[in-house]
Design a protein around this motif. Structure first.
Motif, PDB file in Angstrom:
ATOM      1  N   TYR A  18      -7.402   4.673 -30.505  1.00 19.21           N
ATOM      2  CA  TYR A  18      -6.333   4.912 -29.524  1.00 19.21           C
ATOM      3  C   TYR A  18      -6.581   6.126 -28.651  1.00 19.21           C
ATOM      4  O   TYR A  18      -6.102   6.176 -27.507  1.00 19.21           O
ATOM      5  CB  TYR A  18      -4.974   4.929 -30.217  1.00 19.21           C
ATOM      6  CG  TYR A  18      -4.615   3.513 -30.614  1.00 19.21           C
ATOM      7  CD1 TYR A  18      -4.225   2.595 -29.638  1.00 19.21           C
ATOM      8  CD2 TYR A  18      -4.761   3.059 -31.921  1.00 19.21           C
ATOM      9  CE1 TYR A  18      -3.964   1.277 -29.957  1.00 19.21           C
ATOM     10  CE2 TYR A  18      -4.506   1.738 -32.256  1.00 19.21           C
ATOM     11  CZ  TYR A  18      -4.104   0.850 -31.269  1.00 19.21           C
ATOM     12  OH  TYR A  18      -3.860  -0.463 -31.576  1.00 19.21           O
ATOM     13  N   THR A  19      -7.334   7.109 -29.164  1.00 22.77           N
ATOM     14  CA  THR A  19      -7.669   8.231 -28.283  1.00 22.77           C
ATOM     15  C   THR A  19      -8.569   7.737 -27.158  1.00 22.77           C
ATOM     16  O   THR A  19      -8.345   8.038 -25.986  1.00 22.77           O
ATOM     17  CB  THR A  19      -8.370   9.361 -29.071  1.00 22.77           C
ATOM     18  OG1 THR A  19      -7.493   9.794 -30.097  1.00 22.77           O
ATOM     19  CG2 THR A  19      -8.699  10.541 -28.172  1.00 22.77           C
ATOM     20  N   SER A  60      -6.870   5.517 -24.483  1.00 30.03           N
ATOM     21  CA  SER A  60      -6.030   6.215 -23.496  1.00 30.03           C
ATOM     22  C   SER A  60      -6.839   6.830 -22.356  1.00 30.03           C
ATOM     23  O   SER A  60      -6.262   7.308 -21.385  1.00 30.03           O
ATOM     24  CB  SER A  60      -5.196   7.300 -24.194  1.00 30.03           C
ATOM     25  OG  SER A  60      -6.005   8.417 -24.503  1.00 30.03           O
ATOM     26  N   THR A  61      -8.163   6.840 -22.457  1.00 28.48           N
ATOM     27  CA  THR A  61      -8.972   7.484 -21.413  1.00 28.48           C
ATOM     28  C   THR A  61      -9.659   6.479 -20.482  1.00 28.48           C
ATOM     29  O   THR A  61     -10.361   6.878 -19.564  1.00 28.48           O
ATOM     30  CB  THR A  61     -10.073   8.375 -22.032  1.00 28.48           C
ATOM     31  OG1 THR A  61     -10.997   7.542 -22.750  1.00 28.48           O
ATOM     32  CG2 THR A  61      -9.509   9.410 -22.967  1.00 28.48           C
ATOM     33  N   SER A 115      -8.290   3.682 -18.658  1.00 32.27           N
ATOM     34  CA  SER A 115      -7.620   3.108 -17.482  1.00 32.27           C
ATOM     35  C   SER A 115      -8.031   3.799 -16.187  1.00 32.27           C
ATOM     36  O   SER A 115      -8.313   3.141 -15.181  1.00 32.27           O
ATOM     37  CB  SER A 115      -6.099   3.222 -17.632  1.00 32.27           C
ATOM     38  OG  SER A 115      -5.679   2.596 -18.810  1.00 32.27           O
ATOM     39  N   ARG A 116      -8.071   5.119 -16.225  1.00 35.61           N
ATOM     40  CA  ARG A 116      -8.327   5.863 -14.986  1.00 35.61           C
ATOM     41  C   ARG A 116      -9.703   5.570 -14.373  1.00 35.61           C
ATOM     42  O   ARG A 116      -9.766   5.145 -13.215  1.00 35.61           O
ATOM     43  CB  ARG A 116      -8.131   7.359 -15.225  1.00 35.61           C
ATOM     44  CG  ARG A 116      -8.345   8.163 -13.971  1.00 35.61           C
ATOM     45  CD  ARG A 116      -7.976   9.618 -14.166  1.00 35.61           C
ATOM     46  NE  ARG A 116      -8.149  10.318 -12.904  1.00 35.61           N
ATOM     47  CZ  ARG A 116      -7.537  11.452 -12.599  1.00 35.61           C
ATOM     48  NH1 ARG A 116      -6.744  12.030 -13.452  1.00 35.61           N
ATOM     49  NH2 ARG A 116      -7.736  12.015 -11.428  1.00 35.61           N
ATOM     50  N   VAL A 164      -2.490  -0.675 -20.768  1.00 39.16           N
ATOM     51  CA  VAL A 164      -3.122  -0.804 -22.084  1.00 39.16           C
ATOM     52  C   VAL A 164      -2.140  -0.687 -23.253  1.00 39.16           C
ATOM     53  O   VAL A 164      -2.286  -1.384 -24.255  1.00 39.16           O
ATOM     54  CB  VAL A 164      -4.299   0.191 -22.261  1.00 39.16           C
ATOM     55  CG1 VAL A 164      -5.456  -0.154 -21.348  1.00 39.16           C
ATOM     56  CG2 VAL A 164      -3.857   1.624 -22.056  1.00 39.16           C
ATOM     57  N   ALA A 165      -1.111   0.162 -23.105  1.00 37.33           N
ATOM     58  CA  ALA A 165      -0.162   0.324 -24.212  1.00 37.33           C
ATOM     59  C   ALA A 165       0.664  -0.952 -24.404  1.00 37.33           C
ATOM     60  O   ALA A 165       0.906  -1.386 -25.536  1.00 37.33           O
ATOM     61  CB  ALA A 165       0.761   1.519 -23.940  1.00 37.33           C
ATOM     62  N   HIS A 202     -10.978  14.355 -27.636  1.00 31.94           N
ATOM     63  CA  HIS A 202     -10.291  13.615 -26.573  1.00 31.94           C
ATOM     64  C   HIS A 202     -10.994  13.840 -25.228  1.00 31.94           C
ATOM     65  O   HIS A 202     -11.223  12.908 -24.456  1.00 31.94           O
ATOM     66  CB  HIS A 202      -8.835  14.087 -26.524  1.00 31.94           C
ATOM     67  CG  HIS A 202      -8.039  13.478 -25.419  1.00 31.94           C
ATOM     68  ND1 HIS A 202      -7.467  14.230 -24.426  1.00 31.94           N
ATOM     69  CD2 HIS A 202      -7.762  12.190 -25.135  1.00 31.94           C
ATOM     70  CE1 HIS A 202      -6.847  13.418 -23.583  1.00 31.94           C
ATOM     71  NE2 HIS A 202      -7.003  12.185 -23.986  1.00 31.94           N
ATOM     72  N   GLN A 212      -1.967   8.671 -18.493  1.00 29.70           N
ATOM     73  CA  GLN A 212      -2.855   8.440 -19.649  1.00 29.70           C
ATOM     74  C   GLN A 212      -2.394   9.218 -20.888  1.00 29.70           C
ATOM     75  O   GLN A 212      -2.555   8.746 -22.011  1.00 29.70           O
ATOM     76  CB  GLN A 212      -4.300   8.792 -19.289  1.00 29.70           C
ATOM     77  CG  GLN A 212      -4.876   7.857 -18.229  1.00 29.70           C
ATOM     78  CD  GLN A 212      -6.395   7.779 -18.263  1.00 29.70           C
ATOM     79  OE1 GLN A 212      -6.965   6.713 -18.399  1.00 29.70           O
ATOM     80  NE2 GLN A 212      -7.054   8.922 -18.159  1.00 29.70           N
ATOM     81  N   ASP A 213      -1.796  10.406 -20.667  1.00 28.94           N
ATOM     82  CA  ASP A 213      -1.260  11.167 -21.800  1.00 28.94           C
ATOM     83  C   ASP A 213      -0.123  10.407 -22.471  1.00 28.94           C
ATOM     84  O   ASP A 213      -0.027  10.379 -23.695  1.00 28.94           O
ATOM     85  CB  ASP A 213      -0.714  12.515 -21.323  1.00 28.94           C
ATOM     86  CG  ASP A 213      -1.821  13.545 -21.232  1.00 28.94           C
ATOM     87  OD1 ASP A 213      -2.911  13.288 -21.782  1.00 28.94           O
ATOM     88  OD2 ASP A 213      -1.593  14.594 -20.602  1.00 28.94           O
ATOM     89  N   ILE A 237       0.286   7.241 -22.580  1.00 30.51           N
ATOM     90  CA  ILE A 237      -0.288   6.117 -23.328  1.00 30.51           C
ATOM     91  C   ILE A 237      -0.730   6.590 -24.705  1.00 30.51           C
ATOM     92  O   ILE A 237      -0.516   5.938 -25.718  1.00 30.51           O
ATOM     93  CB  ILE A 237      -1.541   5.559 -22.614  1.00 30.51           C
ATOM     94  CG1 ILE A 237      -1.178   4.891 -21.303  1.00 30.51           C
ATOM     95  CG2 ILE A 237      -2.282   4.565 -23.516  1.00 30.51           C
ATOM     96  CD1 ILE A 237      -2.390   4.578 -20.462  1.00 30.51           C
ATOM     97  N   ARG A 238      -1.341   7.780 -24.713  1.00 28.36           N
ATOM     98  CA  ARG A 238      -1.877   8.324 -25.956  1.00 28.36           C
ATOM     99  C   ARG A 238      -0.770   8.507 -26.991  1.00 28.36           C
ATOM    100  O   ARG A 238      -0.957   8.237 -28.167  1.00 28.36           O
ATOM    101  CB  ARG A 238      -2.530   9.672 -25.644  1.00 28.36           C
ATOM    102  CG  ARG A 238      -3.517  10.133 -26.670  1.00 28.36           C
ATOM    103  CD  ARG A 238      -4.144  11.426 -26.218  1.00 28.36           C
ATOM    104  NE  ARG A 238      -4.710  12.150 -27.326  1.00 28.36           N
ATOM    105  CZ  ARG A 238      -4.974  13.451 -27.294  1.00 28.36           C
ATOM    106  NH1 ARG A 238      -4.708  14.150 -26.207  1.00 28.36           N
ATOM    107  NH2 ARG A 238      -5.502  14.044 -28.334  1.00 28.36           N
TER     108      ARG A 238
END
Lengths: 219, 114
Positions: free
Chosen positions: A59-60, A63-64, A66-67, A79-80, A190, B29-30, B32-33
């Protein structure tokens, strides 16, 4: 004579410029010919398969992603929400999610392609990500790449200056006292994840071709 | 000759300038984390607040919000029980990015269920 020399210098500088700039890989829409009648516009990112021992990796890293992917010019599904949707539909883990039938991806999610990611290394010294983009209609593999990012070997202790060792130990004592060490390590990993994601799509010859939302997209 | 050299240097640099970001990413993005770690209501409220701040920043800079942003905010509103705000955001996602239609329609159907 001098003028000719200058012109040739300028020309070589221009030719070099493309090779010099990281992230400006020569790409063409032709690389995605497998898309056929359906040009690639949207990408479903599945939570990465974790090949490491650290349970945070999936999950870390997710979260990186998409951008850098959206900045490449594609629609990236949230994604979530995708993760929650798949969990609610009988796919509780990243391993299960990779078994999702591609016809469901097209029918229910409406994605043109699926991105399968793997986290191969995940700690404060290095993060390695690999990715495979698969056409959701034909199952053809459109693109693969691997990116490894290593932490700068900078140590807070300077060997030549014994005073810094005391500073370091002092800071360490404070960090431990306020319980900040674990948080700092998580943030470091991260950060490496973010760099690896960026590199995976944007650097070198294997960079992902630009998508339709990018001004450099060749349609 | 100096002018020529300057032109050359400018062209060389132009090839390497960092491109402007396509979107205003803010704290998307934070958030989402944190949402992957079963957050409680207070966390969700805080995330909504941060995203609303990003919205202001995007408006001020006349910058687009990224793919998935409105859908994510919509789902956070839904978690807080605010169905109307959730539906508004989900519809914005579809309007901004038609690629999202099939999936977001599915989320809207779920939202309408009692």
């Amino acid at each position: 004579m001098i003028r000719i020399a200058l012109y040739s210098l300028l020309l070589s500088a221009l030719l070099l410029a493309r090779g010099v700039c990281a992230g400006d890989a020569p790409t063409s829409a032709g690389e995605f010919a497998a898309g056929g009648d359906h040009p690639l516009r949207s990408i479903l990112v599945l939570p990465p398969l974790n090949l490491t021992k650290d349970s945070d990796a999936t999950y870390t890293c997710l979260s990186t992603v998409s951008r850098p992917l959206a900045e490449r010019g594609y629609y990236v599904f949230p994604v979530a929400e995708i993760d929650q949707y798949l969990k609610a539909n009988g796919m509780p883990t990243a391993v299960d999610m990779r078994q999702i039938p591609l016809d469901k991806v097209v029918e229910i999610i409406g994605a043109d392609a699926v991105l399968f990611l793997e986290v191969r290394n995940y700690d404060t010294s290095a993060v390695t990500l690999s990715g495979q983009l698969v056409d959701a209609r034909s199952a053809a593999v459109l693109w693969t790449n691997l990116a490894r990012v290593e932490a700068e070997p900078a140590s807070p202790i300077d060997e030549h200056d014994p005073h810094n060792l005391w500073d370091f130990l002092g800071e360490l004592a404070v960090d431990i006292a306020i319980g900040a060490v674990e948080g700092a390590l998580t943030d470091k990993t991260h950060e490496l994840c973010g760099q690896a994601s960026q590199r995976l799509f944007s650097e070198g010859r294997e960079a992902l071709p630009y998508g339709p939302y990018h001004p450099k997209h060749v349609g | 000759m100096n002018a020529l050299a300057a032109v050359g240097a400018t062209l060389l640099l132009a090839g390497c300038t960092t491109e402007r970001s396509l979107y205003e990413w803010g704290s998307y993005q934070d958030t989402i984390r944190y949402s992957s770690s079963s957050p409680d209501n207070a966390d969700v409220e805080q995330q909504v607040e941060r995203l609303e701040q990003d919205l202001q920043a995007a408006r001020a800079a006349n910058h687009r919000l990224p793919p998935g942003w409105h859908a994510h905010l919509g789902c956070l509103y839904s978690q807080l029980g605010d169905r109307d705000a959730a539906a508004v955001e989900l519809q914005k996602e579809e309007a901004e990015f038609p690629e999202s239609t099939a999936f977001v329609d599915h989320l809207l159907t779920n939202l309408a269920k009692p």
